[in-house]
Design an enzyme around this catalytic site. Structure first.
Site, PDB file in Angstrom:
ATOM      1  N   HIS A  38       0.858  -1.181   0.000  1.00 43.83           N
ATOM      2  CA  HIS A  38       0.000   0.000   0.000  1.00 43.83           C
ATOM      3  C   HIS A  38       0.894   1.231   0.000  1.00 43.83           C
ATOM      4  O   HIS A  38       2.138   1.100  -0.058  1.00 43.83           O
ATOM      5  CB  HIS A  38      -0.946  -0.021   1.210  1.00 43.83           C
ATOM      6  CG  HIS A  38      -0.232  -0.278   2.505  1.00 43.83           C
ATOM      7  ND1 HIS A  38       0.611   0.643   3.088  1.00 43.83           N
ATOM      8  CD2 HIS A  38      -0.209  -1.367   3.315  1.00 43.83           C
ATOM      9  CE1 HIS A  38       1.100   0.144   4.210  1.00 43.83           C
ATOM     10  NE2 HIS A  38       0.624  -1.080   4.370  1.00 43.83           N
TER      11      HIS A  38
ATOM     12  N   HIS B  67       4.126   1.346   2.046  1.00 46.31           N
ATOM     13  CA  HIS B  67       5.328   0.706   1.490  1.00 46.31           C
ATOM     14  C   HIS B  67       5.942   1.570   0.387  1.00 46.31           C
ATOM     15  O   HIS B  67       7.153   1.685   0.284  1.00 46.31           O
ATOM     16  CB  HIS B  67       4.973  -0.661   0.871  1.00 46.31           C
ATOM     17  CG  HIS B  67       4.437  -1.658   1.831  1.00 46.31           C
ATOM     18  ND1 HIS B  67       3.113  -2.019   1.873  1.00 46.31           N
ATOM     19  CD2 HIS B  67       5.049  -2.374   2.798  1.00 46.31           C
ATOM     20  CE1 HIS B  67       2.938  -2.929   2.812  1.00 46.31           C
ATOM     21  NE2 HIS B  67       4.079  -3.156   3.397  1.00 46.31           N
TER      22      HIS B  67
ATOM     23  N   ILE C  41       2.255   6.345   7.389  1.00 44.00           N
ATOM     24  CA  ILE C  41       1.369   6.925   6.369  1.00 44.00           C
ATOM     25  C   ILE C  41      -0.062   6.564   6.748  1.00 44.00           C
ATOM     26  O   ILE C  41      -0.358   5.406   7.066  1.00 44.00           O
ATOM     27  CB  ILE C  41       1.719   6.388   4.953  1.00 44.00           C
ATOM     28  CG1 ILE C  41       3.201   6.636   4.639  1.00 44.00           C
ATOM     29  CG2 ILE C  41       0.831   7.015   3.891  1.00 44.00           C
ATOM     30  CD1 ILE C  41       3.623   8.080   4.563  1.00 44.00           C
TER      31      ILE C  41
END
Ligand code: PAF
Length: 283
Positions: free
Chosen positions: A34, A37, A180
């Site tokens: 996602h 990464h 994130i």
């Protein structure tokens, strides 16, 4: 983008005359990639000359067989995402390549209580498995920098400890990259795709509560805040706290007083149905 399944072919590629001169950045993953990464790939590309990723669902770090079985496997779309992000090379080993015999699955490190608190208390053996695979991958790739997400804060602390204590022969610096989040604050995780729509709707409460600690800590003791966080989240019928602690960032010792001079990190694991979510927040 070059894709290798064999350690030898990967190392031949990294050792060829052109690549030998380049600094190597490494992003180990278990796939189901996602944006979290991809942000690690971007960090690597900004500060090194050749970015290597790995995709390997590592059986030795799963203490629960059904968790291993249910772990999302999305190789084709992972490779596409890595290619789009400008990753130079991906290592996609088989189980046999990484664990050719029983001895290769054995743990040789001692992380002490770093590996037995929080995640370690609820996932016995998990960090031994992480140590086994990350050390093998670092030995194979020998990166100048290796990038890990801060969402797995305890993992990052243990990997730093492992490289400083046991892997000093490697050139590798361990870099922790920011968590994130989705727009509503939920930390990105490969497990999020398994949330039901109701659990997904309620999961952002975890980050909302963690981020309120900073304002509340002037008026409440550490003990009161710990109770408040668990109570607030457990009031939500879709969420159940497994653990919550506020720890010092290197020793992972629990904080007792706000006035201790150290970096404090609030760490939590929450079940949203049968999906286990973790998050943390530096105070
Ligand atoms: O964070 C992960 O995805 C894994 O624990 C890692 C570091 C790739 C080791 O399998």
């Amino acid at each position: 983008m070059n894709i290798f399944e064999s350690i030898h072919l990967l190392q031949d590629f990294l050792n060829n005359a052109d690549n030998q001169k380049k600094t190597i950045g490494f992003v180990p993953t278990m796939g189901a990639l996602h944006q979290g990464h991809i942000s690690l790939i971007e960090c690597s590309k900004r500060s090194t000359e050749l970015t290597v990723a790995s995709i390997f669902v590592n059986s030795t770090q799963f203490n629960n067989p059904s968790d291993l079985q249910n772990y999302p496997r999305t190789l084709d779309s992972d490779l596409q995402k890595l290619d789009q992000a400008g990753c130079d090379c991906v290592f996609v080993p088989t189980d046999m390549e990484m664990y050719p015999n029983a001895a290769s699955r054995e743990n040789i490190f001692d992380f002490g209580r770093l590996a037995t608190v929080m995640e370690g208390a609820f996932r016995p053996g998990h960090f031994d498995g992480v140590g086994i695979i990350v050390s093998k991958l670092l030995e194979i790739v020998k990166p100048n920098k290796a990038f890990f997400g801060q969402k797995d804060f305890q993992q990052l602390t243990i990997i730093r400890y492992m490289t400083e204590k046991y892997l000093t022969h490697l050139p590798s610096e361990i870099i922790g990259c920011d968590i994130i989040r989705e727009n509503d604050g939920l930390a990105m995780s490969s497990r999020n795709v398994r949330l039901s729509s109701e659990h997904r709707k309620n999961a952002p409460l975890i980050y909302q509560i963690l981020s309120e600690i900073a304002q509340r800590k002037n008026n409440y003791s550490v003990k009161e805040i710990k109770q408040w966080v668990s109570d607030e989240i457990n009031k939500n019928p879709y969420l159940e706290v497994e653990y919550f602690d506020i720890v010092e960032n290197k020793s992972l010792n629990s904080i007792k007083q706000w006035n201790e001079e150290n970096i404090k990190v609030a760490c939590i694991a929450v079940f949203a149905g049968d999906v286990r979510l973790i998050d943390n927040f530096q105070l």
